[in-house]
Design a protein around this motif. Structure first.
Motif, PDB file in Angstrom:
ATOM      1  N   LEU A  49      25.055  -4.065 -28.571  1.00 37.41           N
ATOM      2  CA  LEU A  49      26.224  -3.919 -29.449  1.00 37.41           C
ATOM      3  C   LEU A  49      26.919  -2.606 -29.120  1.00 37.41           C
ATOM      4  CD1 LEU A  49      24.684  -5.008 -32.874  1.00 37.41           C
ATOM      5  CD2 LEU A  49      25.543  -6.431 -30.999  1.00 37.41           C
ATOM      6  N   ARG A  50      28.244  -2.667 -28.893  1.00 36.54           N
ATOM      7  CA  ARG A  50      29.049  -1.482 -28.608  1.00 36.54           C
ATOM      8  C   ARG A  50      29.941  -1.181 -29.805  1.00 36.54           C
ATOM      9  NH1 ARG A  50      29.859   0.863 -23.856  1.00 36.54           N
ATOM     10  NH2 ARG A  50      29.181  -0.985 -22.714  1.00 36.54           N
ATOM     11  N   SER A  51      29.880   0.054 -30.295  1.00 36.56           N
ATOM     12  CA  SER A  51      30.616   0.429 -31.494  1.00 36.56           C
ATOM     13  C   SER A  51      32.126   0.285 -31.288  1.00 36.56           C
ATOM     14  CB  SER A  51      30.275   1.872 -31.886  1.00 36.56           C
ATOM     15  OG  SER A  51      31.109   2.318 -32.931  1.00 36.56           O
ATOM     16  N   ILE A  52      32.809  -0.240 -32.306  1.00 36.02           N
ATOM     17  CA  ILE A  52      34.264  -0.352 -32.248  1.00 36.02           C
ATOM     18  C   ILE A  52      34.901   1.030 -32.365  1.00 36.02           C
ATOM     19  CG2 ILE A  52      36.303  -1.282 -33.407  1.00 36.02           C
ATOM     20  CD1 ILE A  52      34.709  -3.384 -31.931  1.00 36.02           C
ATOM     21  N   ALA A  53      34.354   1.891 -33.222  1.00 35.48           N
ATOM     22  CA  ALA A  53      34.921   3.217 -33.445  1.00 35.48           C
ATOM     23  C   ALA A  53      34.716   4.130 -32.240  1.00 35.48           C
ATOM     24  CB  ALA A  53      34.306   3.850 -34.693  1.00 35.48           C
ATOM     25  N   ASP A  54      33.627   3.954 -31.504  1.00 36.64           N
ATOM     26  CA  ASP A  54      33.332   4.783 -30.343  1.00 36.64           C
ATOM     27  C   ASP A  54      32.706   3.907 -29.267  1.00 36.64           C
ATOM     28  OD1 ASP A  54      32.691   6.660 -28.496  1.00 36.64           O
ATOM     29  OD2 ASP A  54      31.359   7.831 -29.773  1.00 36.64           O
ATOM     30  N   PRO A  55      33.496   3.402 -28.313  1.00 35.31           N
ATOM     31  CA  PRO A  55      32.981   2.471 -27.303  1.00 35.31           C
ATOM     32  C   PRO A  55      31.847   3.043 -26.458  1.00 35.31           C
ATOM     33  CG  PRO A  55      35.382   2.468 -27.325  1.00 35.31           C
ATOM     34  CD  PRO A  55      34.945   3.605 -28.184  1.00 35.31           C
ATOM     35  N   ASN A  56      31.682   4.381 -26.458  1.00 37.60           N
ATOM     36  CA  ASN A  56      30.592   4.971 -25.679  1.00 37.60           C
ATOM     37  C   ASN A  56      29.238   4.828 -26.370  1.00 37.60           C
ATOM     38  OD1 ASN A  56      31.902   6.507 -23.271  1.00 37.60           O
ATOM     39  ND2 ASN A  56      33.186   7.012 -25.024  1.00 37.60           N
ATOM     40  N   TYR A  57      29.255   4.474 -27.659  1.00 44.12           N
ATOM     41  CA  TYR A  57      28.013   4.389 -28.423  1.00 44.12           C
ATOM     42  C   TYR A  57      27.541   2.944 -28.449  1.00 44.12           C
ATOM     43  CZ  TYR A  57      24.677   5.028 -32.220  1.00 44.12           C
ATOM     44  OH  TYR A  57      23.537   5.075 -32.965  1.00 44.12           O
ATOM     45  N   ALA A  58      26.297   2.722 -28.007  1.00 42.39           N
ATOM     46  CA  ALA A  58      25.769   1.363 -27.922  1.00 42.39           C
ATOM     47  C   ALA A  58      24.342   1.329 -28.457  1.00 42.39           C
ATOM     48  CB  ALA A  58      25.796   0.859 -26.480  1.00 42.39           C
ATOM     49  N   VAL A  59      24.005   0.238 -29.122  1.00 42.49           N
ATOM     50  CA  VAL A  59      22.655   0.052 -29.674  1.00 42.49           C
ATOM     51  C   VAL A  59      22.153  -1.331 -29.296  1.00 42.49           C
ATOM     52  CG1 VAL A  59      23.075   1.616 -31.607  1.00 42.49           C
ATOM     53  CG2 VAL A  59      23.505  -0.839 -31.888  1.00 42.49           C
ATOM     54  N   GLY A  60      20.827  -1.480 -29.358  1.00 49.78           N
ATOM     55  CA  GLY A  60      20.198  -2.767 -29.121  1.00 49.78           C
ATOM     56  C   GLY A  60      19.164  -3.048 -30.198  1.00 49.78           C
ATOM     57  N   PHE A  61      18.435  -4.155 -30.042  1.00 51.08           N
ATOM     58  CA  PHE A  61      17.420  -4.567 -31.021  1.00 51.08           C
ATOM     59  C   PHE A  61      16.048  -4.547 -30.370  1.00 51.08           C
ATOM     60  CE2 PHE A  61      21.301  -6.894 -32.350  1.00 51.08           C
ATOM     61  CZ  PHE A  61      21.482  -6.285 -33.584  1.00 51.08           C
ATOM     62  N   THR A  62      15.048  -4.280 -31.163  1.00 49.52           N
ATOM     63  CA  THR A  62      13.666  -4.336 -30.698  1.00 49.52           C
ATOM     64  C   THR A  62      12.771  -4.693 -31.879  1.00 49.52           C
ATOM     65  OG1 THR A  62      11.942  -3.160 -29.476  1.00 49.52           O
ATOM     66  CG2 THR A  62      13.150  -1.903 -31.128  1.00 49.52           C
ATOM     67  N   ASP A  63      11.554  -5.142 -31.600  1.00 50.36           N
ATOM     68  CA  ASP A  63      10.576  -5.493 -32.649  1.00 50.36           C
ATOM     69  C   ASP A  63       9.659  -4.305 -32.904  1.00 50.36           C
ATOM     70  OD1 ASP A  63      11.521  -8.120 -32.962  1.00 50.36           O
ATOM     71  OD2 ASP A  63      10.360  -8.785 -31.214  1.00 50.36           O
ATOM     72  N   ARG A  64       9.532  -3.923 -34.164  1.00 55.16           N
ATOM     73  CA  ARG A  64       8.628  -2.861 -34.572  1.00 55.16           C
ATOM     74  C   ARG A  64       8.003  -3.249 -35.901  1.00 55.16           C
ATOM     75  NH1 ARG A  64      13.000   0.738 -32.877  1.00 55.16           N
ATOM     76  NH2 ARG A  64      12.341   1.945 -31.033  1.00 55.16           N
ATOM     77  N   THR A  65       6.874  -2.625 -36.196  1.00 53.27           N
ATOM     78  CA  THR A  65       6.324  -2.799 -37.542  1.00 53.27           C
ATOM     79  C   THR A  65       7.103  -1.900 -38.491  1.00 53.27           C
ATOM     80  OG1 THR A  65       4.688  -1.056 -37.246  1.00 53.27           O
ATOM     81  CG2 THR A  65       4.052  -3.287 -36.582  1.00 53.27           C
ATOM     82  N   GLU A  66       7.034  -2.251 -39.742  1.00 49.67           N
ATOM     83  CA  GLU A  66       7.773  -1.476 -40.735  1.00 49.67           C
ATOM     84  C   GLU A  66       7.256  -0.042 -40.819  1.00 49.67           C
ATOM     85  OE1 GLU A  66       9.750  -2.655 -44.961  1.00 49.67           O
ATOM     86  OE2 GLU A  66       7.555  -2.866 -44.800  1.00 49.67           O
ATOM     87  N   SER A  67       5.951   0.145 -40.651  1.00 51.14           N
ATOM     88  CA  SER A  67       5.384   1.501 -40.684  1.00 51.14           C
ATOM     89  C   SER A  67       5.889   2.321 -39.500  1.00 51.14           C
ATOM     90  CB  SER A  67       3.864   1.442 -40.683  1.00 51.14           C
ATOM     91  OG  SER A  67       3.385   0.770 -39.529  1.00 51.14           O
ATOM     92  N   GLU A  68       6.035   1.698 -38.319  1.00 50.52           N
ATOM     93  CA  GLU A  68       6.585   2.410 -37.166  1.00 50.52           C
ATOM     94  C   GLU A  68       8.026   2.834 -37.411  1.00 50.52           C
ATOM     95  OE1 GLU A  68       4.046   0.353 -33.493  1.00 50.52           O
ATOM     96  OE2 GLU A  68       6.007  -0.464 -34.105  1.00 50.52           O
ATOM     97  N   CYS A  69       8.774   1.972 -38.088  1.00 51.54           N
ATOM     98  CA  CYS A  69      10.160   2.310 -38.417  1.00 51.54           C
ATOM     99  C   CYS A  69      10.224   3.503 -39.354  1.00 51.54           C
ATOM    100  CB  CYS A  69      10.858   1.106 -39.031  1.00 51.54           C
ATOM    101  SG  CYS A  69      11.115  -0.266 -37.891  1.00 51.54           S
ATOM    102  N   PHE A  70       9.342   3.515 -40.361  1.00 56.94           N
ATOM    103  CA  PHE A  70       9.328   4.632 -41.301  1.00 56.94           C
ATOM    104  C   PHE A  70       8.930   5.932 -40.600  1.00 56.94           C
ATOM    105  CE2 PHE A  70       8.469   1.492 -44.967  1.00 56.94           C
ATOM    106  CZ  PHE A  70       9.819   1.275 -45.117  1.00 56.94           C
ATOM    107  N   GLU A  71       7.988   5.841 -39.656  1.00 55.50           N
ATOM    108  CA  GLU A  71       7.579   7.030 -38.924  1.00 55.50           C
ATOM    109  C   GLU A  71       8.731   7.571 -38.062  1.00 55.50           C
ATOM    110  OE1 GLU A  71       4.173   6.027 -36.682  1.00 55.50           O
ATOM    111  OE2 GLU A  71       2.848   5.799 -38.428  1.00 55.50           O
ATOM    112  N   LEU A  72       9.480   6.665 -37.426  1.00 58.29           N
ATOM    113  CA  LEU A  72      10.627   7.088 -36.626  1.00 58.29           C
ATOM    114  C   LEU A  72      11.706   7.721 -37.490  1.00 58.29           C
ATOM    115  CD1 LEU A  72      10.965   4.124 -34.097  1.00 58.29           C
ATOM    116  CD2 LEU A  72      10.376   6.492 -33.556  1.00 58.29           C
TER     117      LEU A  72
END
Length: 487
Positions: free
Chosen positions: A124-147
């Protein structure tokens, strides 16, 4: 009782180990705000995805497809959804994430293929800033909280890994040289290059750098003493490569070790051997930078068909500067009088200055080099007089630039030429040189007002015929006949 307690704790453990769809930042923002709270960050938990145009969360209008957590098959399932949407040209997407327990952030983006990734993999490329891009990955909820909790340490790590990128930008040089310079396509930086003087007839040995610096100092002082309104700006050594052989090569210093470098400190010429066995020499010349005290001033001399002469004569100093040496008095219709060149000449004589011509038709006519024999490379007064005469015969206007010695003259004679402005010196002048120099025994003194010859020309009654450095015969001082330096 233990069985009941284990059953009550199992949902909590399961929720922490539950696999969720999480955000992975792929490319940083050009605005350096990917760490702010309103931007998606690595470890954020995806709550909802909406694909379609003209939509936002809380709006029920438009053709939308909404997908909420938990997502079937996690990342792989979402990638199939993105692939299908991209094929159907539905690339507008809105992502809602959860951070912690009660913080929610949205991102409006577009679906694009992931560069350098696997086939049918999208980001996904941001509409407000085309240089900013993100993707998806699988994590556990505890790993997300730690991040999410480690955000501060990840910022520090990102800072340590950040590297500045360089690049190239196109620049309109020709346009800038025409528009922003006081003299189009010509700089206001003035310099004289002095080569070291040969100390023998076969030019195998040369005087040291100190001697060349002494010559530069003498040339500058002599120019100022003769009335040339210039001031010292800077001086530097300049290395020039040349091919040497024979006695010249054996007479130079070859630096084979650090101990030999002390011998090069004041050497004007030293040599070394390249990979092919060729002896190369490095000549240490001296470049002297100088500037007119009050800048260069343009004078436009307009020609009429009835003009039989321009009304002024030119000469050259021993240092190579060309200057107006005489003007015709009593002829108000002469081009020199109409352009006020004669008036500037009289003011220069009153101030013990020479009216030095620096440019003709925007071309510099200043001395530019001193050869190894000590000769000053400069322009020939005869050829310059011929060129000015051709302007008169062709009835074409002449644009001259002269050195000024007083900034007040700019406003006094500002009506001479309205098409050009005074070019400033290359560097700010010191306060002590902004004052008018007092005449001394070495400067040209003003002529008495009653000194004139039979033709009404103010000059110095001394003449000498010499061969100049350009190889032409010309008069060097002020008593010129109309057939020599008068134009």
């Amino acid at each position: 009782m233990d069985r009941i307690q284990q059953q009550s704790e199992s949902p909590t453990r399961d929720s922490k180990s539950l696999t969720v769809l999480s955000i992975e930042c792929l490319k940083g923002s050009s605005k350096a705000d990917e760490w702010t709270g309103d931007m998606l960050q690595t470890g954020d938990i995806v709550e909802e995805i909406r694909i379609g145009s003209g939509s936002s969360f809380g709006s029920g209008s438009g053709s939308l497809r909404s997908y909420k957590s938990p997502f079937k098959n996690g990342k792989s399932g979402v990638q199939k959804i993105l692939h299908s949407s991209f094929k159907n040209k539905e690339t507008s997407i809105l992502v809602r994430i959860r951070r912690g327990d009660d913080e929610f952030v949205e991102l409006q983006a577009c679906i694009v293929p992931e560069s350098g990734g696997k086939r049918n993999c999208y980001m996904l490329r941001s509409i407000a800033d085309p240089n900013y891009a993100v993707g998806f990955t699988d994590r556990t909820e505890s790993e997300c909280f730690e991040l999410q909790a480690s955000r501060s340490s990840r910022i520090i790590n990102a800072l340590s890994r950040a590297r500045l990128q360089d690049g190239y930008v196109a620049y309109p040089w020709e346009k800038r040289k025409q528009e922003v310079l006081s003299v189009p396509n010509s700089s206001c930086f003035l310099s004289m290059l002095l080569l070291p003087k040969a100390s023998d007839l076969v030019a195998s040995r040369y005087n040291d750098v100190e001697d060349t610096l002494t010559c530069a100092n003498a040339w500058l002082n002599a120019s100022q003493a003769s009335g040339v309104p210039i001031v010292f700006m800077n001086i530097q050594t300049e290395s020039l490569l040349t091919k040497i052989s024979g006695e010249t090569a054996s007479a130079t210093v070859n630096a084979g070790s650090l101990s030999d470098l002390s011998n090069l400190a004041n050497a004007s010429l030293y040599g070394f051997e390249d990979y092919h066995g060729v002896d190369l020499g490095v000549v240490r010349a001296v470049r002297l930078w100088y500037a007119p005290i009050a800048g260069e001033f343009p004078i436009e001399i307009k020609i009429k068909e009835s003009d039989s002469k321009l009304g002024f004569a030119i000469s050259r100093t021993e240092e190579g500067f060309i200057y107006v040496s005489s003007v015709i008095d009593g002829d108000e219709n002469a081009p020199a009088t109409r352009s006020e060149l004669s008036l500037l000449y009289k003011e220069a004589m009153s101030a013990s200055r020479l009216l030095v011509i620096s440019r003709v038709s925007n071309q510099k006519v200043l001395p530019w080099m001193v050869s190894s024999t000590g000769a000053v490379r400069c322009f020939d007064t005869i050829s310059l007089s011929q060129k000015l005469s051709l302007h008169r015969h062709a009835s074409l206007p002449i644009l001259l630039h002269v050195f000024l010695w007083d900034q007040a003259l700019v406003s006094t004679h500002g009506n001479i030429s309205r098409t050009r402005t005074v070019s400033p010196p290359g560097m700010p002048l010191p306060a002590e040189v902004r004052l008018a120099r007092q005449p001394n025994e070495n400067q040209v003194q003003p002529l008495p007002a009653n000194v004139s010859n039979d033709s009404g020309i103010r000059d110095i009654p001394e003449a000498r015929l010499e061969r100049d450095t350009a190889g032409e015969v010309s008069f060097r001082f002020h008593d010129f006949s109309l057939s020599s330096n008068w134009v």
